[in-house]
Write a protein that holds these residues in place. Structure first.
Motif, PDB file in Angstrom:
ATOM      1  N   ALA A  76      75.877  27.117  17.629  1.00 19.97           N
ATOM      2  CA  ALA A  76      75.644  26.687  19.015  1.00 19.97           C
ATOM      3  C   ALA A  76      76.261  27.652  20.024  1.00 19.97           C
ATOM      4  O   ALA A  76      75.622  28.009  21.020  1.00 19.97           O
ATOM      5  N   SER A  77      77.486  28.089  19.762  1.00 17.41           N
ATOM      6  CA  SER A  77      78.150  29.015  20.690  1.00 17.41           C
ATOM      7  C   SER A  77      77.441  30.359  20.730  1.00 17.41           C
ATOM      8  O   SER A  77      77.254  30.950  21.806  1.00 17.41           O
ATOM      9  N   TRP A  78      77.043  30.869  19.560  1.00 14.12           N
ATOM     10  CA  TRP A  78      76.368  32.162  19.502  1.00 14.12           C
ATOM     11  C   TRP A  78      75.027  32.094  20.231  1.00 14.12           C
ATOM     12  O   TRP A  78      74.689  32.996  20.996  1.00 14.12           O
ATOM     13  N   VAL A  79      74.290  31.020  20.016  1.00 12.29           N
ATOM     14  CA  VAL A  79      72.977  30.869  20.651  1.00 12.29           C
ATOM     15  C   VAL A  79      73.125  30.776  22.171  1.00 12.29           C
ATOM     16  O   VAL A  79      72.392  31.438  22.909  1.00 12.29           O
ATOM     17  N   ARG A  80      74.069  29.975  22.647  1.00 12.73           N
ATOM     18  CA  ARG A  80      74.282  29.862  24.101  1.00 12.73           C
ATOM     19  C   ARG A  80      74.635  31.215  24.707  1.00 12.73           C
ATOM     20  O   ARG A  80      74.088  31.623  25.734  1.00 12.73           O
ATOM     21  N   ALA A  81      75.557  31.930  24.067  1.00 12.68           N
ATOM     22  CA  ALA A  81      75.961  33.240  24.579  1.00 12.68           C
ATOM     23  C   ALA A  81      74.780  34.210  24.548  1.00 12.68           C
ATOM     24  O   ALA A  81      74.612  35.025  25.470  1.00 12.68           O
ATOM     25  N   ASN A  82      73.977  34.135  23.508  1.00  8.31           N
ATOM     26  CA  ASN A  82      72.831  35.033  23.430  1.00  8.31           C
ATOM     27  C   ASN A  82      71.803  34.726  24.518  1.00  8.31           C
ATOM     28  O   ASN A  82      71.178  35.651  25.044  1.00  8.31           O
ATOM     29  N   VAL A  83      71.628  33.476  24.860  1.00  3.16           N
ATOM     30  CA  VAL A  83      70.709  33.143  25.958  1.00  3.16           C
ATOM     31  C   VAL A  83      71.229  33.755  27.264  1.00  3.16           C
ATOM     32  O   VAL A  83      70.448  34.296  28.046  1.00  3.16           O
ATOM     33  N   VAL A  84      72.530  33.702  27.471  1.00  4.00           N
ATOM     34  CA  VAL A  84      73.109  34.347  28.657  1.00  4.00           C
ATOM     35  C   VAL A  84      72.807  35.844  28.622  1.00  4.00           C
ATOM     36  O   VAL A  84      72.398  36.427  29.634  1.00  4.00           O
ATOM     37  N   ARG A  85      72.969  36.463  27.444  1.00  4.92           N
ATOM     38  CA  ARG A  85      72.672  37.898  27.328  1.00  4.92           C
ATOM     39  C   ARG A  85      71.192  38.174  27.584  1.00  4.92           C
ATOM     40  O   ARG A  85      70.848  39.163  28.242  1.00  4.92           O
ATOM     41  N   ALA A  86      70.334  37.324  27.079  1.00 11.94           N
ATOM     42  CA  ALA A  86      68.896  37.520  27.261  1.00 11.94           C
ATOM     43  C   ALA A  86      68.529  37.424  28.742  1.00 11.94           C
ATOM     44  O   ALA A  86      67.780  38.265  29.258  1.00 11.94           O
ATOM     45  N   VAL A  87      69.054  36.421  29.421  1.00 12.87           N
ATOM     46  CA  VAL A  87      68.744  36.252  30.845  1.00 12.87           C
ATOM     47  C   VAL A  87      69.338  37.392  31.663  1.00 12.87           C
ATOM     48  O   VAL A  87      68.654  37.983  32.520  1.00 12.87           O
TER      49      VAL A  87
END
Length: 164
Positions: A132-143
């Motif tokens: 969950a933490s990795w996915v949330r952080a990756n969404v921030v990186r993607a945006v």
């Protein structure tokens, strides 16, 4: 100077776009797909991805985006090219968010996976700590990287409108 400033901005735009595409693909395809697998598959797949992504192509895009954006900003400081500078700086600031999130969240979580043993590890607990933490952080990186790409693309358009 005009060719070099435009070329650096072009390469900054391309490398940032490639990086944004990578993070976006993880956000909308890779992680949702791995999210539908069992704990062992997710953990092992992410370990292998984390090992294989450390290559010259990734380094050229991920690091090249930063270096070329900084270079483009520096080459647009002169009076005739300064109108493009705010777009480049804004793109650079968003890309710094990408680097910060990667360093503060994604890499440490990747390291947790790498250090975990193969047989004596509670894979469900490891996955719970990671996913969950990795996915949330990756969404921030993607945006953030997509925003940086858009800003740099706009800077490139505006640079094309400059005289000379």
């Amino acid at each position: 100077m005009g060719f070099l400033s435009t070329a650096s901005l072009f390469v900054a735009t391309v490398t940032t776009g490639l990086t944004a595409g990578l993070f976006a693909a993880f956000a909308y395809a890779v992680m949702p797909g791995l999210g539908r697998t069992d704990d062992r598959t997710l953990v092992l797949a992410m370990r292998r991805i984390n090992e294989s992504i450390l290559n010259v192509w990734f380094a050229a895009c991920f690091g090249g985006a930063l270096v070329c954006t900084v270079l483009a900003a520096a080459l647009h400081l002169d009076a005739g090219r300064r109108a493009v500078l705010p777009w480049i700086v804004a793109g650079l600031l968003l890309y710094l968010v990408v680097l910060g999130v990667t360093a503060a969240v994604n890499v440490p979580l990747n390291n947790v996976l790498a250090r975990a043993g193969d047989t004596d590890t509670d894979l469900a607990a490891l996955r719970h700590r990671f996913e969950a933490s990795w996915v949330r952080a990756n969404v921030v990186r993607a945006v953030a990287s997509t925003g940086a790409f858009g800003l740099l693309a706009w800077a490139l358009v505006e640079a094309g409108r400059l005289p000379g």
